[in-house]
Design an enzyme around this catalytic site. Structure first.
Site, short mmCIF file in Angstrom:
data_model
loop_
_atom_site.label_atom_id
_atom_site.label_comp_id
_atom_site.label_asym_id
_atom_site.label_seq_id
_atom_site.Cartn_x
_atom_site.Cartn_y
_atom_site.Cartn_z
CB VAL A 149 -0.92 0.02 1.24
CG1 VAL A 149 -1.70 1.32 1.29
CG2 VAL A 149 -1.87 -1.16 1.20
N PRO A 150 1.06 1.85 -1.16
CG PRO A 150 0.70 2.81 -3.26
CD PRO A 150 0.15 1.78 -2.31
CB CYS A 151 1.94 5.07 2.89
SG CYS A 151 3.26 4.04 3.52
CG HIS A 152 6.34 4.84 -1.40
ND1 HIS A 152 5.66 3.65 -1.21
CD2 HIS A 152 6.70 4.87 -2.70
CE1 HIS A 152 5.63 3.00 -2.37
NE2 HIS A 152 6.23 3.72 -3.29
#
Length: 191
Positions: A149-152
């Site tokens: 889950v690409p929170c970056h």
DNA sequence: GATTGACGCCGAG
DNA sequence: CTCGGCGTCAATC
């Protein structure tokens, strides 16, 4: 820290210098992903903070390998079905890893950001119909499934990078791995 | 209630 | 460009 009592299986993958790990439920769903570390012990310790009962087994090493590839910027997309998205207060699922529907809404929204793109905290907030931008940031900060889950890929509205659990440096590294250019803490949109 | 955030916006230096 | 201050709201104390 909201510890879980269920037994989880931790699988590990190592690249050049970094160790990756993820914890799986008995049903084979991912309940937590650890941020990569250079030290294997730190990695396992981080997961055990949430899941004191665990065993280490190589049965899911391949999946963890995919996570490592995503970290390094490969476009491989990940099946979100592998994630445990149940909510703990909603059904006393012993495998639940998220705490509220708000958190799940935010996580799902972030999960929809494609490789090589970014969104702002404000955009995520708008998508989940709230003006609590800070609350969104807090929810993303608790993301149990970093990398996948690409929170970056969530940055501030002024273009600044914003925070990251594993340190801003790691966030910058991941964005660069995906082809972004970053100059003095700001992301340049035209790569 | 009061405080605290991986934020946003505006206005003043 | 940097700061402060205020808005906003979910979680935590």
């Amino acid at each position: 820290m909201n510890k879980r009592k269920d037994l989880v299986i931790i699988s590990i993958h190592k690249t050049n210098k970094l160790y990756f790990a993820a914890a799986f439920s008995q049903k084979g769903k991912i309940v937590r992903i650890a941020l990569p570390q250079t030290n294997l012990e730190d990695l396992v310790t981080e997961i055990s903070n949430y899941h004191p009962k665990f065993i280490i087994n190589n049965m899911y090493d391949e999946i963890v390998g995919i996570i490592a590839e995503i970290y390094h910027g490969n476009t491989s997309n990940f099946d979100i079905e592998l994630l445990e998205l149940n909510i703990s207060n909603e059904s006393s699922h012993e495998t639940a890893t998220l705490n509220t529907t708000f958190e799940r809404d935010v996580i799902l929204e972030v999960a929809s950001i494609p490789h090589g793109q970014v969104k702002t905290y404000k955009e995520i907030a708008t998508a989940v119909k709230t003006q609590g931008y800070r609350a969104v940031g807090t929810a993303i900060g608790k993301n149990p499934f970093p990398i996948v889950v690409p929170c970056h890929r969530v940055v501030r509205s002024d273009g600044k990078i914003g925070g990251f659990r594993g340190g801003k440096q790691m966030k910058i590294e991941m964005l660069i791995n995906e082809g972004f250019k970053i100059k003095s803490d700001k992301i340049l949109l035209e790569k």
